[in-house]
Design a protein around this motif. Structure first.
Motif, PDB file in Angstrom:
ATOM      1  N   ALA A 123     144.244 -38.407  33.203  1.00  0.00           N
ATOM      2  CA  ALA A 123     145.494 -38.701  33.904  1.00  0.00           C
ATOM      3  C   ALA A 123     146.392 -39.635  33.109  1.00  0.00           C
ATOM      4  CB  ALA A 123     145.188 -39.309  35.272  1.00  0.00           C
ATOM      5  N   ASP A 124     145.810 -40.418  32.211  1.00  0.00           N
ATOM      6  CA  ASP A 124     146.589 -41.376  31.419  1.00  0.00           C
ATOM      7  C   ASP A 124     147.311 -40.719  30.246  1.00  0.00           C
ATOM      8  OD1 ASP A 124     145.717 -43.669  32.923  1.00  0.00           O
ATOM      9  OD2 ASP A 124     143.794 -43.554  31.859  1.00  0.00           O
ATOM     10  N   ILE A 125     146.860 -39.533  29.832  1.00  0.00           N
ATOM     11  CA  ILE A 125     147.437 -38.890  28.647  1.00  0.00           C
ATOM     12  C   ILE A 125     147.959 -37.486  28.939  1.00  0.00           C
ATOM     13  CG2 ILE A 125     146.050 -40.247  27.031  1.00  0.00           C
ATOM     14  CD1 ILE A 125     144.152 -37.899  26.770  1.00  0.00           C
ATOM     15  N   ARG A 126     148.011 -37.127  30.215  1.00  0.00           N
ATOM     16  CA  ARG A 126     148.481 -35.790  30.576  1.00  0.00           C
ATOM     17  C   ARG A 126     149.912 -35.572  30.068  1.00  0.00           C
ATOM     18  NH1 ARG A 126     152.045 -37.085  34.510  1.00  0.00           N
ATOM     19  NH2 ARG A 126     151.585 -38.945  35.754  1.00  0.00           N
ATOM     20  N   GLY A 127     150.145 -34.390  29.519  1.00  0.00           N
ATOM     21  CA  GLY A 127     151.494 -34.028  29.100  1.00  0.00           C
ATOM     22  C   GLY A 127     151.863 -34.438  27.696  1.00  0.00           C
ATOM     23  N   TYR A 128     151.110 -35.354  27.091  1.00  0.00           N
ATOM     24  CA  TYR A 128     151.467 -35.802  25.742  1.00  0.00           C
ATOM     25  C   TYR A 128     151.231 -34.709  24.701  1.00  0.00           C
ATOM     26  CZ  TYR A 128     152.171 -40.719  26.963  1.00  0.00           C
ATOM     27  OH  TYR A 128     152.653 -41.894  27.472  1.00  0.00           O
ATOM     28  N   GLY A 129     150.221 -33.885  24.918  1.00  0.00           N
ATOM     29  CA  GLY A 129     149.903 -32.856  23.935  1.00  0.00           C
ATOM     30  C   GLY A 129     149.140 -33.449  22.757  1.00  0.00           C
ATOM     31  N   ASN A 130     148.904 -32.595  21.781  1.00  0.00           N
ATOM     32  CA  ASN A 130     148.138 -32.990  20.607  1.00  0.00           C
ATOM     33  C   ASN A 130     148.594 -32.106  19.452  1.00  0.00           C
ATOM     34  OD1 ASN A 130     146.167 -33.896  18.801  1.00  0.00           O
ATOM     35  ND2 ASN A 130     144.617 -34.052  20.420  1.00  0.00           N
ATOM     36  N   GLU A 131     149.541 -32.599  18.662  1.00  0.00           N
ATOM     37  CA  GLU A 131     150.150 -31.814  17.588  1.00  0.00           C
ATOM     38  C   GLU A 131     149.446 -32.097  16.259  1.00  0.00           C
ATOM     39  OE1 GLU A 131     152.629 -29.681  18.041  1.00  0.00           O
ATOM     40  OE2 GLU A 131     152.923 -30.142  20.168  1.00  0.00           O
ATOM     41  N   PRO A 132     149.649 -31.229  15.252  1.00  0.00           N
ATOM     42  CA  PRO A 132     149.063 -31.497  13.934  1.00  0.00           C
ATOM     43  C   PRO A 132     149.596 -32.799  13.342  1.00  0.00           C
ATOM     44  CG  PRO A 132     149.780 -29.207  14.089  1.00  0.00           C
ATOM     45  CD  PRO A 132     150.304 -29.902  15.308  1.00  0.00           C
ATOM     46  N   ARG A 133     148.760 -33.438  12.555  1.00  0.00           N
ATOM     47  CA  ARG A 133     149.126 -34.692  11.919  1.00  0.00           C
ATOM     48  C   ARG A 133     150.197 -34.465  10.856  1.00  0.00           C
ATOM     49  NH1 ARG A 133     144.982 -38.834   8.838  1.00  0.00           N
ATOM     50  NH2 ARG A 133     145.031 -37.217   7.250  1.00  0.00           N
ATOM     51  N   LEU A 134     151.163 -35.379  10.791  1.00  0.00           N
ATOM     52  CA  LEU A 134     152.247 -35.308   9.822  1.00  0.00           C
ATOM     53  C   LEU A 134     151.695 -35.404   8.405  1.00  0.00           C
ATOM     54  CD1 LEU A 134     155.402 -35.425   9.398  1.00  0.00           C
ATOM     55  CD2 LEU A 134     155.171 -37.921   9.478  1.00  0.00           C
ATOM     56  N   GLU A 135     152.295 -34.639   7.494  1.00  0.00           N
ATOM     57  CA  GLU A 135     151.892 -34.708   6.095  1.00  0.00           C
ATOM     58  C   GLU A 135     152.512 -35.946   5.447  1.00  0.00           C
ATOM     59  OE1 GLU A 135     152.292 -32.113   1.964  1.00  0.00           O
ATOM     60  OE2 GLU A 135     152.442 -31.091   3.901  1.00  0.00           O
ATOM     61  N   MET A 136     151.678 -36.901   5.073  1.00  0.00           N
ATOM     62  CA  MET A 136     152.096 -38.109   4.389  1.00  0.00           C
ATOM     63  C   MET A 136     150.845 -38.757   3.798  1.00  0.00           C
ATOM     64  SD  MET A 136     152.913 -40.684   7.645  1.00  0.00           S
ATOM     65  CE  MET A 136     152.989 -42.194   6.668  1.00  0.00           C
ATOM     66  N   ASP A 137     151.016 -39.712   2.917  1.00  0.00           N
ATOM     67  CA  ASP A 137     149.879 -40.442   2.345  1.00  0.00           C
ATOM     68  C   ASP A 137     149.499 -41.565   3.308  1.00  0.00           C
ATOM     69  OD1 ASP A 137     149.741 -38.891   0.041  1.00  0.00           O
ATOM     70  OD2 ASP A 137     151.251 -40.116  -0.975  1.00  0.00           O
ATOM     71  N   TYR A 138     148.342 -41.424   3.950  1.00  0.00           N
ATOM     72  CA  TYR A 138     147.932 -42.373   4.978  1.00  0.00           C
ATOM     73  C   TYR A 138     147.200 -43.559   4.355  1.00  0.00           C
ATOM     74  CZ  TYR A 138     149.242 -39.067   8.600  1.00  0.00           C
ATOM     75  OH  TYR A 138     149.957 -38.229   9.419  1.00  0.00           O
TER      76      TYR A 138
END
Length: 242
Positions: A123-138
């Motif tokens: 219930a705390d994270i509903r609707g946020y989704g889960n997209e692929p991680r951005l391409e960058m140097d982490y």
């Protein structure tokens, strides 16, 4: 992905007519706040349930700062939830879709009544989704505090530093740390590790070290414990202070 459009305002630019560092960070945190509010998971929801999302770290890479009057698109999306942590990317793009700013952030979920981190439920994270991680140097979220440093004058925490959590706002730590650096440098990348929340009446003492074009600023208590450690990578050109 959640996005909103804006136009760089005069009140948001530095003396060189580019978006200031603080205003840029405000755009990023506003974007995630807007998403939470639109999903009805924002400030009022969190207060009602005695919960908060607190920022653990930033990594922000700046290709260029948008200019006065420029149309920009600010976007954000979570790419993972793991244990107590949430992982979120941000971007700022120009009118042609080119990336001006890329950012990564790590957050943790907190029980404000019990005073400890907790795992978010569905219930705390509903609707946020889960997209692929951005391409960058982490980079690592951990930033070692400098062993050798120049200590600068103490900065008292005053009311304009404080946000709705009654702590110093995330962007304000960076603004204070930036003031401890030479005014002419151009910030190309910054990282922040937040350690202990500073509150009204606290005092922050900047401890500044430099290695080549890299600067580290530990914002410490009077006892020497860091509230936050901020790392900057400077570019090879000059402009007025952000």
């Amino acid at each position: 992905m959640y996005s909103f459009r804006s136009r760089v305002r005069y009140s948001e630019v530095d003396t060189g007519q580019s978006l200031s560092l603080t205003a840029m960070m405000n755009y990023l945190q506003d974007c995630s706040t807007f998403q939470s509010e639109d999903l009805h998971l924002g400030i009022d929801f969190l207060r009602e349930h005695h919960r908060a999302w607190w920022l653990s770290s930033w990594q922000i890479v700046i290709e260029r700062m948008p200019r006065l009057g420029e149309e920009i698109v600010i976007s954000t999306w979570p790419y993972d939830f793991k244990g107590i942590y949430g992982y979120r990317n941000f971007t700022i793009q120009d009118g042609q879709g080119d990336y001006l700013v890329k950012a990564n952030s790590v957050w943790f979920f907190y029980d404000t009544e019990a005073g400890r981190p907790v795992r978010p439920c569905e219930a705390d994270i509903r609707g946020y989704g889960n997209e692929p991680r951005l391409e960058m140097d982490y980079a690592s979220r951990k930033i070692p505090a400098p062993d050798r440093y120049e200590e600068q004058a103490a900065i008292p925490v005053v009311s304009h530093h404080i946000d709705t959590n009654r702590h110093v706002n995330n962007a304000q730590y960076v603004a204070i740390a930036r003031e401890a650096l030479p005014g002419e440098i151009l910030v190309r990348e910054l990282r922040v590790e937040y350690k202990t929340a500073a509150v009204l009446g606290d005092v922050m003492i900047p401890r500044v070290s430099q290695e080549g074009t890299d600067y580290t600023v530990a914002l410490c208590s009077q006892a020497g414990a860091p509230y936050a450690v901020v790392w900057f990578r400077a570019g090879d050109s000059e402009r007025p202070r952000s």
